[in-house]
Design an enzyme around this catalytic site. Structure first.
Site, PDB file in Angstrom:
ATOM      1  N   CYS A 100      10.302   1.683  25.108  1.00 50.40           N
ATOM      2  CA  CYS A 100      11.195   1.959  23.980  1.00 50.40           C
ATOM      3  C   CYS A 100      12.036   3.181  24.338  1.00 50.40           C
ATOM      4  O   CYS A 100      11.505   4.150  24.883  1.00 50.40           O
ATOM      5  CB  CYS A 100      10.353   2.239  22.729  1.00 50.40           C
ATOM      6  SG  CYS A 100      11.331   2.612  21.263  1.00 50.40           S
ATOM      7  N   HIS A 142      10.008  -6.120  17.957  1.00 50.53           N
ATOM      8  CA  HIS A 142       9.999  -4.688  18.278  1.00 50.53           C
ATOM      9  C   HIS A 142      11.097  -3.961  17.486  1.00 50.53           C
ATOM     10  O   HIS A 142      10.850  -2.901  16.901  1.00 50.53           O
ATOM     11  CB  HIS A 142      10.196  -4.528  19.800  1.00 50.53           C
ATOM     12  CG  HIS A 142      10.305  -3.116  20.280  1.00 50.53           C
ATOM     13  ND1 HIS A 142       9.391  -2.545  21.152  1.00 50.53           N
ATOM     14  CD2 HIS A 142      11.227  -2.151  20.031  1.00 50.53           C
ATOM     15  CE1 HIS A 142       9.750  -1.286  21.393  1.00 50.53           C
ATOM     16  NE2 HIS A 142      10.866  -1.027  20.734  1.00 50.53           N
ATOM     17  N   GLU A 143      12.304  -4.538  17.469  1.00 52.64           N
ATOM     18  CA  GLU A 143      13.417  -3.863  16.771  1.00 52.64           C
ATOM     19  C   GLU A 143      13.205  -3.867  15.264  1.00 52.64           C
ATOM     20  O   GLU A 143      13.493  -2.874  14.587  1.00 52.64           O
ATOM     21  CB  GLU A 143      14.761  -4.505  17.140  1.00 52.64           C
ATOM     22  CG  GLU A 143      15.119  -4.432  18.620  1.00 52.64           C
ATOM     23  CD  GLU A 143      14.958  -3.057  19.243  1.00 52.64           C
ATOM     24  OE1 GLU A 143      15.157  -2.041  18.540  1.00 52.64           O
ATOM     25  OE2 GLU A 143      14.623  -2.979  20.433  1.00 52.64           O
ATOM     26  N   HIS A 146      11.021  -1.108  14.101  1.00 54.46           N
ATOM     27  CA  HIS A 146      11.693   0.194  13.925  1.00 54.46           C
ATOM     28  C   HIS A 146      12.235   0.347  12.509  1.00 54.46           C
ATOM     29  O   HIS A 146      12.247   1.446  11.950  1.00 54.46           O
ATOM     30  CB  HIS A 146      12.870   0.327  14.902  1.00 54.46           C
ATOM     31  CG  HIS A 146      12.494   0.754  16.286  1.00 54.46           C
ATOM     32  ND1 HIS A 146      11.924   1.971  16.543  1.00 54.46           N
ATOM     33  CD2 HIS A 146      12.630   0.140  17.485  1.00 54.46           C
ATOM     34  CE1 HIS A 146      11.718   2.090  17.858  1.00 54.46           C
ATOM     35  NE2 HIS A 146      12.137   0.984  18.453  1.00 54.46           N
TER      36      HIS A 146
HETATM   37 NI    NI Z   1      12.112   0.632  20.525  1.00 53.41          NI
END
Ligand code: NI
Length: 175
Positions: A100, A142-143, A146
């Site tokens: 990341c 993953h995004e 966030h």
């Molecule tokens: Ni990331």
């Protein structure tokens, strides 16, 4: 548009919930998307989310043609995700050594569903629904994490598979 400073782990803003972009805020998107794209490309990333440049709005970009950070992976066409939502379609998981831009130099083995339904708005405000499998599905998860204040180390179940990239990439189970 500009390359922005990346917010890195430990900063409390990385663990906060982002807000949806409503139609009255659409005018902020061209600059925000440009900044995200410039920052992602300058750092050689394959995805980035707005909180990583300090904006707690539900906007992310995924996509790359060729990545030195993920050399074995097939390209993903650039896609801007506004207000993305995910539905998990399969319990079968795919494991990847994730990294990341906000966790510089580190990699950890994370298992995620290999099949999702993704719903988001594009820059024209149209709702798009897509099914994704494999690595693109992992990148999207993953995004989207966030945007909920979750970073990949929080998804690691086995901390013996977490460490500096330069160390772990020598392991036989690294790919
Ligand atoms: Ni990331």
């Amino acid at each position: 548009m500009a390359v922005k400073e990346l917010v890195t782990w430990g900063d409390p803003n990385l663990y906060r919930q982002s807000e949806s972009v409503d139609s009255s805020e659409w005018n902020i998107l061209p600059e925000l998307i440009g900044d995200l794209r410039d920052t992602m490309n300058a750092a050689g990333g394959i995805g980035i989310a707005a909180p990583q440049i300090g904006v707690l709005k539900k906007v992310a970009i995924i996509g790359f043609e060729k990545s030195d950070r993920y050399p074995g992976k097939e390209p993903i066409p650039e896609t801007v995700l506004i207000n993305p939502e995910i539905e998990i379609l399969s319990n079968s998981v795919l494991g990847n050594w994730e990294g990341c831009l906000s966790v510089p130099g580190m990699r950890g083995y994370v298992e995620r569903s290999d099949h999702i339904s993704l719903r988001y708005q594009n820059i024209d405000g149209e709702t798009v629904i897509r099914e994704l499998t494999g690595f693109p599905s992992v990148v999207v998860q993953h995004e989207c994490d966030h945007l909920d204040g979750v970073i990949f180390p929080m998804r690691i179940s086995d901390f013996s598979r977490f460490g500096p990239e330069e160390t772990v990439r020598g392991r036989p189970d690294y790919s």
